[in-house]
Design a protein around this motif. Sequence first.
Motif, PDB file in Angstrom:
ATOM      1  N   HIS A 173       6.850  42.968   2.879  1.00  0.00           N
ATOM      2  CA  HIS A 173       8.016  42.781   3.964  1.00  0.00           C
ATOM      3  C   HIS A 173       7.901  41.453   4.618  1.00  0.00           C
ATOM      4  CE1 HIS A 173       8.288  47.095   3.189  1.00  0.00           C
ATOM      5  NE2 HIS A 173       9.612  47.030   3.659  1.00  0.00           N
ATOM      6  N   LYS A 275       9.092  54.345  -2.173  1.00  0.00           N
ATOM      7  CA  LYS A 275       8.861  55.257  -1.245  1.00  0.00           C
ATOM      8  C   LYS A 275       8.509  54.405   0.109  1.00  0.00           C
ATOM      9  CE  LYS A 275       8.220  59.982  -0.378  1.00  0.00           C
ATOM     10  NZ  LYS A 275       8.537  59.888   0.832  1.00  0.00           N
ATOM     11  N   LEU A 278      10.828  51.679   1.325  1.00  0.00           N
ATOM     12  CA  LEU A 278      11.894  52.351   1.957  1.00  0.00           C
ATOM     13  C   LEU A 278      11.603  52.791   3.159  1.00  0.00           C
ATOM     14  CD1 LEU A 278      14.575  52.504   0.436  1.00  0.00           C
ATOM     15  CD2 LEU A 278      14.343  55.122   0.421  1.00  0.00           C
ATOM     16  N   ASP A 279      10.265  53.327   3.507  1.00  0.00           N
ATOM     17  CA  ASP A 279       9.963  53.862   4.815  1.00  0.00           C
ATOM     18  C   ASP A 279       9.580  52.830   5.716  1.00  0.00           C
ATOM     19  OD1 ASP A 279      10.057  56.380   3.746  1.00  0.00           O
ATOM     20  OD2 ASP A 279       8.445  57.331   4.914  1.00  0.00           O
ATOM     21  N   ASP A 281      10.888  49.634   5.552  1.00  0.00           N
ATOM     22  CA  ASP A 281      12.240  49.029   5.950  1.00  0.00           C
ATOM     23  C   ASP A 281      12.672  50.092   6.988  1.00  0.00           C
ATOM     24  OD1 ASP A 281      12.318  47.738   3.572  1.00  0.00           O
ATOM     25  OD2 ASP A 281      13.680  48.786   2.229  1.00  0.00           O
ATOM     26  N   LYS A 282      12.683  51.201   6.905  1.00  0.00           N
ATOM     27  CA  LYS A 282      13.308  52.210   8.018  1.00  0.00           C
ATOM     28  C   LYS A 282      12.641  51.765   9.350  1.00  0.00           C
ATOM     29  CE  LYS A 282      14.771  56.063   5.415  1.00  0.00           C
ATOM     30  NZ  LYS A 282      14.140  57.226   4.742  1.00  0.00           N
ATOM     31  N   GLU A 283      11.433  51.417   9.328  1.00  0.00           N
ATOM     32  CA  GLU A 283      10.534  51.284  10.582  1.00  0.00           C
ATOM     33  C   GLU A 283      11.124  50.102  11.172  1.00  0.00           C
ATOM     34  OE1 GLU A 283       8.896  53.549  11.932  1.00  0.00           O
ATOM     35  OE2 GLU A 283       8.342  52.000  13.592  1.00  0.00           O
ATOM     36  N   VAL A 285      13.955  48.587  10.665  1.00  0.00           N
ATOM     37  CA  VAL A 285      15.318  48.829  11.221  1.00  0.00           C
ATOM     38  C   VAL A 285      15.362  49.368  12.603  1.00  0.00           C
ATOM     39  CG1 VAL A 285      17.670  49.981  11.057  1.00  0.00           C
ATOM     40  CG2 VAL A 285      16.627  48.857   9.185  1.00  0.00           C
ATOM     41  N   LYS A 286      14.289  50.470  12.665  1.00  0.00           N
ATOM     42  CA  LYS A 286      14.019  51.021  13.972  1.00  0.00           C
ATOM     43  C   LYS A 286      13.562  50.281  15.078  1.00  0.00           C
ATOM     44  CE  LYS A 286      11.978  55.352  13.283  1.00  0.00           C
ATOM     45  NZ  LYS A 286      10.684  56.047  13.820  1.00  0.00           N
ATOM     46  N   ASP A 288      14.372  47.301  15.157  1.00  0.00           N
ATOM     47  CA  ASP A 288      15.391  46.037  15.331  1.00  0.00           C
ATOM     48  C   ASP A 288      14.964  44.554  15.086  1.00  0.00           C
ATOM     49  OD1 ASP A 288      18.026  45.628  15.848  1.00  0.00           O
ATOM     50  OD2 ASP A 288      17.727  45.109  17.985  1.00  0.00           O
ATOM     51  N   SER A 293      12.770  42.597   2.119  1.00  0.00           N
ATOM     52  CA  SER A 293      11.637  43.322   1.536  1.00  0.00           C
ATOM     53  C   SER A 293      11.759  43.218  -0.099  1.00  0.00           C
ATOM     54  CB  SER A 293      11.449  44.864   1.953  1.00  0.00           C
ATOM     55  OG  SER A 293      12.752  45.519   1.675  1.00  0.00           O
TER      56      SER A 293
END
Length: 306
Positions: A173, A275, A278-279, A281-283, A285-286, A288, A293
Amino acid sequence: MDEIKVFSPASVSNICCGFDVLGFAMQGLGDIITLSKTHKKGVFIKNISGFNIPLEIKNNTATVALNAFLEKLNYTHGFEISIEKNIMPGSGLGSSAACAAGSVYAANMILGEPFTLHQLVEFAMEGELISSESAPADNIASALFGGIVLVDNFKKYHVINLPAPQDVFAVIHHPLISRSTYESRNELPKNVLLKKASYQLTNIASFVHSLHTNNIDLMKRSLNDHLVQNQREFFFSYFKKIKSISYNMGSICCSISGSGPSIFSLVCDYKLAEKIKLDIDKEFVKMDIKFNSYLSTFGSQGVRVI
Ligand code: HSE
């Protein structure tokens, strides 16, 4: 041959337990360098696209490396270079090294390989030292040799290719902030406790042994750092959270790539690596935080002609 195009990969250095001496080449991300012969002696920049890098011959890692190459060869002509700069400078993914390694590799190929890869490390390092005067050859060796490398920075950059496990994958990342290697290295303590150095010797020796024996448990135990990570974690607010997600999901390592800001996880299963990517990635985004990645083999191919 009058013109050549090469792909020079990004790389992850240190691999947690091997500060300045270990690294691996990444899959998917890299700079594209086109080199053409010129009748005129010297090195000339034709075009640079993508991320901004210096346009002056004496400040650009690729052209400084090329000049070192030409000087040694006593070549009477020269080169014109174009760089598609895809690796963001200050990403901790061997951006300056990819340019320096790619350009000397291209020059060597176009002239019928007068030098060995080991000799190319020395020329490329002249470029790398422009970006950070205390830079080791971990990223240069990764980009030139590919796979997983162990480099001796004291003995003319001798490089050893270590066995790369087929079933380990790297999730990388890159938060889109830039941190200079020079600054980051300046902030490191000049001395370490003997006890910490001794722990680290065990870790790196065990890691190398784990690669030779494909011993994943040992690999996991050895992927720890007692030399620099504590000091560096502090600069990357996201690191602790990402590290906890990565380990909780089953990675065998989560650490800073080079001097950061990029971070990487090593995972022993492709589906799990997807997986985890992806998780994380989501963090991001959360949180900001803008990021890129990647999912790569652990030790991909080095620089190559395309
Ligand atoms: N290994 C270096 C460091 C960065 O951690 O400062 C890349 O050469």
